[in-house]
Write a protein that holds these residues in place. Sequence first.
Motif, PDB file in Angstrom:
ATOM      1  N   PHE A  33       9.834   6.261  -4.141  1.00 43.03           N
ATOM      2  CA  PHE A  33      10.493   4.219  -4.381  1.00 43.03           C
ATOM      3  C   PHE A  33      11.749   5.251  -5.045  1.00 43.03           C
ATOM      4  N   GLU A  34      11.411   6.101  -6.765  1.00 42.39           N
ATOM      5  CA  GLU A  34      12.263   5.905  -7.682  1.00 42.39           C
ATOM      6  C   GLU A  34      13.131   6.759  -6.679  1.00 42.39           C
ATOM      7  N   GLU A  35      12.597   7.563  -6.187  1.00 42.49           N
ATOM      8  CA  GLU A  35      13.984   8.376  -5.004  1.00 42.49           C
ATOM      9  C   GLU A  35      14.153   8.483  -5.055  1.00 42.49           C
ATOM     10  N   ILE A  36      13.934   7.047  -3.836  1.00 43.16           N
ATOM     11  CA  ILE A  36      14.589   6.528  -2.709  1.00 43.16           C
ATOM     12  C   ILE A  36      15.817   5.133  -4.143  1.00 43.16           C
ATOM     13  N   THR A  37      15.738   5.269  -5.254  1.00 39.61           N
ATOM     14  CA  THR A  37      16.949   3.960  -6.188  1.00 39.61           C
ATOM     15  C   THR A  37      17.788   4.723  -6.385  1.00 39.61           C
TER      16      THR A  37
ATOM     17  N   TRP B 127       0.765  -1.426  -0.074  1.00 40.18           N
ATOM     18  CA  TRP B 127       0.285   0.221   0.171  1.00 40.18           C
ATOM     19  C   TRP B 127       1.213   1.363  -0.637  1.00 40.18           C
ATOM     20  N   PHE B 128       2.279   1.407   0.249  1.00 36.55           N
ATOM     21  CA  PHE B 128       3.300   2.139  -0.244  1.00 36.55           C
ATOM     22  C   PHE B 128       2.831   2.835  -1.596  1.00 36.55           C
ATOM     23  N   TYR B 129       2.507   2.039  -2.256  1.00 34.50           N
ATOM     24  CA  TYR B 129       2.387   2.748  -3.872  1.00 34.50           C
ATOM     25  C   TYR B 129       2.016   2.682  -4.306  1.00 34.50           C
ATOM     26  N   ASP B 130       1.655   4.139  -4.136  1.00 37.10           N
ATOM     27  CA  ASP B 130       0.033   5.372  -4.809  1.00 37.10           C
ATOM     28  C   ASP B 130       1.394   5.832  -5.940  1.00 37.10           C
ATOM     29  N   GLU B 131       0.773   6.936  -6.518  1.00 41.23           N
ATOM     30  CA  GLU B 131       1.603   7.293  -7.088  1.00 41.23           C
ATOM     31  C   GLU B 131       2.749   8.277  -6.843  1.00 41.23           C
ATOM     32  N   ARG B 132       2.434   8.672  -5.511  1.00 42.24           N
ATOM     33  CA  ARG B 132       3.158   9.914  -4.498  1.00 42.24           C
ATOM     34  C   ARG B 132       3.861   8.686  -4.898  1.00 42.24           C
ATOM     35  N   GLY B 133       3.736   7.190  -3.712  1.00 37.39           N
ATOM     36  CA  GLY B 133       4.670   6.649  -3.192  1.00 37.39           C
ATOM     37  C   GLY B 133       5.520   5.768  -4.427  1.00 37.39           C
TER      38      GLY B 133
ATOM     39  N   GLU C 250       9.445   9.755   4.147  1.00 29.52           N
ATOM     40  CA  GLU C 250       8.041   9.773   3.858  1.00 29.52           C
ATOM     41  C   GLU C 250       7.760   8.926   3.376  1.00 29.52           C
ATOM     42  N   PHE C 251       8.443   8.065   2.489  1.00 28.96           N
ATOM     43  CA  PHE C 251       7.728   7.072   1.966  1.00 28.96           C
ATOM     44  C   PHE C 251       7.346   5.770   2.483  1.00 28.96           C
ATOM     45  N   ASN C 252       7.016   5.734   4.279  1.00 30.09           N
ATOM     46  CA  ASN C 252       6.745   4.955   5.066  1.00 30.09           C
ATOM     47  C   ASN C 252       5.632   5.438   5.079  1.00 30.09           C
ATOM     48  N   ARG C 253       5.662   6.997   5.813  1.00 28.12           N
ATOM     49  CA  ARG C 253       4.410   7.371   5.920  1.00 28.12           C
ATOM     50  C   ARG C 253       3.479   7.831   5.350  1.00 28.12           C
ATOM     51  N   ASN C 254       4.132   7.365   4.152  1.00 34.62           N
ATOM     52  CA  ASN C 254       2.978   7.419   2.571  1.00 34.62           C
ATOM     53  C   ASN C 254       2.425   7.074   2.604  1.00 34.62           C
ATOM     54  N   VAL C 255       2.104   5.160   3.462  1.00 35.47           N
ATOM     55  CA  VAL C 255       0.933   4.296   3.726  1.00 35.47           C
ATOM     56  C   VAL C 255      -0.493   4.777   4.255  1.00 35.47           C
TER      57      VAL C 255
ATOM     58  N   PRO D 294       5.142  -5.755 -18.086  1.00 37.27           N
ATOM     59  CA  PRO D 294       5.290  -5.236 -16.673  1.00 37.27           C
ATOM     60  C   PRO D 294       3.682  -5.498 -16.068  1.00 37.27           C
ATOM     61  N   VAL D 295       4.259  -6.049 -14.483  1.00 37.48           N
ATOM     62  CA  VAL D 295       3.042  -6.663 -13.536  1.00 37.48           C
ATOM     63  C   VAL D 295       3.477  -5.846 -12.714  1.00 37.48           C
ATOM     64  N   ASP D 296       2.300  -4.892 -12.206  1.00 38.94           N
ATOM     65  CA  ASP D 296       2.591  -4.138 -11.270  1.00 38.94           C
ATOM     66  C   ASP D 296       1.595  -3.806 -10.496  1.00 38.94           C
ATOM     67  N   VAL D 297       0.972  -3.153  -9.230  1.00 38.12           N
ATOM     68  CA  VAL D 297      -0.074  -3.172  -8.375  1.00 38.12           C
ATOM     69  C   VAL D 297      -0.475  -1.520  -8.274  1.00 38.12           C
ATOM     70  N   SER D 298       0.409  -1.187  -9.033  1.00 39.41           N
ATOM     71  CA  SER D 298       0.808   1.333  -9.975  1.00 39.41           C
ATOM     72  C   SER D 298       0.254   0.929 -11.346  1.00 39.41           C
ATOM     73  N   GLU D 299      -1.122   1.625 -11.183  1.00 36.76           N
ATOM     74  CA  GLU D 299      -1.162   2.184 -12.165  1.00 36.76           C
ATOM     75  C   GLU D 299      -0.647   2.782 -12.773  1.00 36.76           C
ATOM     76  N   SER D 300      -0.312   4.181 -11.855  1.00 36.71           N
ATOM     77  CA  SER D 300       0.430   4.750 -12.299  1.00 36.71           C
ATOM     78  C   SER D 300       2.191   4.736 -13.018  1.00 36.71           C
ATOM     79  N   ALA D 301       2.665   3.899 -12.477  1.00 35.53           N
ATOM     80  CA  ALA D 301       4.095   3.519 -12.550  1.00 35.53           C
ATOM     81  C   ALA D 301       4.171   2.759 -13.947  1.00 35.53           C
ATOM     82  N   LEU D 302       2.983   1.666 -14.147  1.00 37.79           N
ATOM     83  CA  LEU D 302       2.794   1.324 -14.919  1.00 37.79           C
ATOM     84  C   LEU D 302       2.314   2.188 -16.454  1.00 37.79           C
ATOM     85  N   LEU D 303       1.417   3.140 -16.497  1.00 35.45           N
ATOM     86  CA  LEU D 303       1.067   4.291 -17.554  1.00 35.45           C
ATOM     87  C   LEU D 303       2.699   4.678 -17.240  1.00 35.45           C
ATOM     88  N   GLU D 304       3.626   5.316 -16.906  1.00 30.99           N
ATOM     89  CA  GLU D 304       4.474   6.476 -16.636  1.00 30.99           C
ATOM     90  C   GLU D 304       5.503   4.901 -17.858  1.00 30.99           C
TER      91      GLU D 304
END
Length: 617
Positions: A49-53, A39-45, A227-232, A119-129
Amino acid sequence: MTRPLQVDSFLPADYLAEALRADVVRGLTASPKELPPKWFYDERGSVLFEEITRLPEYYPTRAEREILRARATEVAARTGAATLVELGSGSAEKTRLLLTALTGPGRGGRPATLRRYLPVDVSESALLESGTALVQEYPGLVVRPVLADFTHQLGVLPDLLPPDGPRLTAFLGGTIGNLEPAPRAEFLAELRAATDPGDWLLLGTDLVKDPAVLVPAYDDAAGVTAEFNRNVLRVINRELRADFDVDAFEHVARWDTAQEWIEMRLRSTRAQQVTIADLDLSVTFGAGEEMRTEVSAKFRTGSGPSWPPPDSPSNNGGPTRPPGSLSPSPARSEPGAARSEPEGRAVRPTGRAVPARRAARSRPRAPLGQMPVGARRRSRSGSPAARPVGCGTRNSAERAPLVGEDAGMPTLSQRLVDRGEPAVRAQLAHPTVQGIARGDLDPGVFRVWLEQDYLFLLDYVRVFTRLAWQAPDQHLGELVDLAYVTWHDELSLHRGMAAEFGADLVGAVKGPECTAYTEFLLTAAEEYGRGLAALLPCMWGYSMLGRLLAEREPSEPRYARWVAAYADPDFALLGLRCAEMLDDAYRSGLVDEASATAAFDEALKHEMAFWDVRVDG
Ligand code: SAH
Ligand code: AVI
């Protein structure tokens, strides 16, 4: 014209409403409280995560990219995959290395094999982008994003795949470590059921290493992981009309020695009540109460997630493959046949799907020496963070071999950095460095150093451009960037400090140490790989020195600013890129180890001597 991108959704319309509800009710009424990481991975999450990488402390992405860069061609040749399925694909940034290898002409003119990428993911924004970008980058490739939960919906995959050639399923980034042992076993059983004979699995896992490296990777100085953690909590507030006071929860990252996983938690800073309106639920948090939000399990070579999982009916008690290995699906190997690991080591059944803890602990290593995290040059984006960082998986005991026997070897740059670490630490004893550390260095001495370093940097830019002239295409941008940031950012740091110290940058003339060093570098740069090796002591060494100095009490403000500038993680990142280019050059035969080592050693001597800079001989 852009091809329209169709996302196949296997998440029922009410998935968020239902699965999230169930997880939140279960997790918040449990003791201790917990929430699953998906549940971290909405659009903001996903963006976080990309920033984390890209954080200097977060080594796994860089390490995996390096392995893929070295091995993608081999993966393409061995699998001949017609379809690449990627679970938890996210931005698919590293995947491009596989896609390029699988869609380009292979060795000896071997034709490209890959026809489609799912690509298989629960994040639609990540898939689309990612999908939209990939469609443009790989014009002949069918890109078919699949919105699905890989923990429950792997069964949908076979129906999406025409039987026209081998399938390679990639599960990268160490995401398997985010599954706890029981769900991990279930996941592996489902994956096995969805896999046909002749298919392949490419699994990327992180290995157990020194907690001094692990913990900062999950508790970075810039606070992005927090910030990623609190995003949930933000996701639950939005999706279930809850009223979490996000700022009343602190990020916690801990290494669990027994489980061998990093645990992320959110700690309530005060006693509080939270209402989740859509669930008609109120929960209380005590002051200091912690809720677990993620585990990130680390594995040991030879003890990867067992395959097939122990409870699976197809488990014949066969061996475990090392984590991060490229495995033909078990269905393809002979039932019950004894298999061996690539090195011929005996493999044994673990009988369980948890990280085994039998192997000897890896050699503990000081974070500062762990990889060439030193870059002396500021990136254009320049973050203000200035805390010592430790990162890196580049050592033979700790790095996951993705493919083949020797991928776990330390790289040339790591060998050089290991070798050079004592010499960098020795610089701490130099009176000028000590004066900077204490804050009582004679400003006149620093002024001379500043003028000489300014002149040094002018030639340093020339070294980058000389290397850029000879660079393979894939390094050209990096070298131009390094020249750019040295010219614009580091030289302007010197200009700013010159005003404070009354330095005359325009009228200064080179002293003997500066002349000797720049002449050496410019000559070394006539040979590409040698030039890169010669740059490393300066790029990595200054960052390491800056970080060592930043561990001490801040000194006089001007010197403290100087220390902060060199301790900045952005410097470290740029040095890492230089190290990666050197490793590439080495692998491509552009430099041999002896000549790289000689250049590195000589540059290190100049580094030490540079602290003695004088204006006249
Ligand atoms: N593979 C990428 C991204 C890793 S981040 C990399 O190596 O950098 C983890 C990704 O897995 C995120 O994009 C997240 O949305 C996705 N994810 C997490 N749990 C998932 C689940 N249960 N089903 C599908 N995708 C999931
Ligand atoms: C996606 N996954 C592998 C990351 C990890 O390292 O466990 C998620 C992450 N959590 C904090 N930082 C990164």
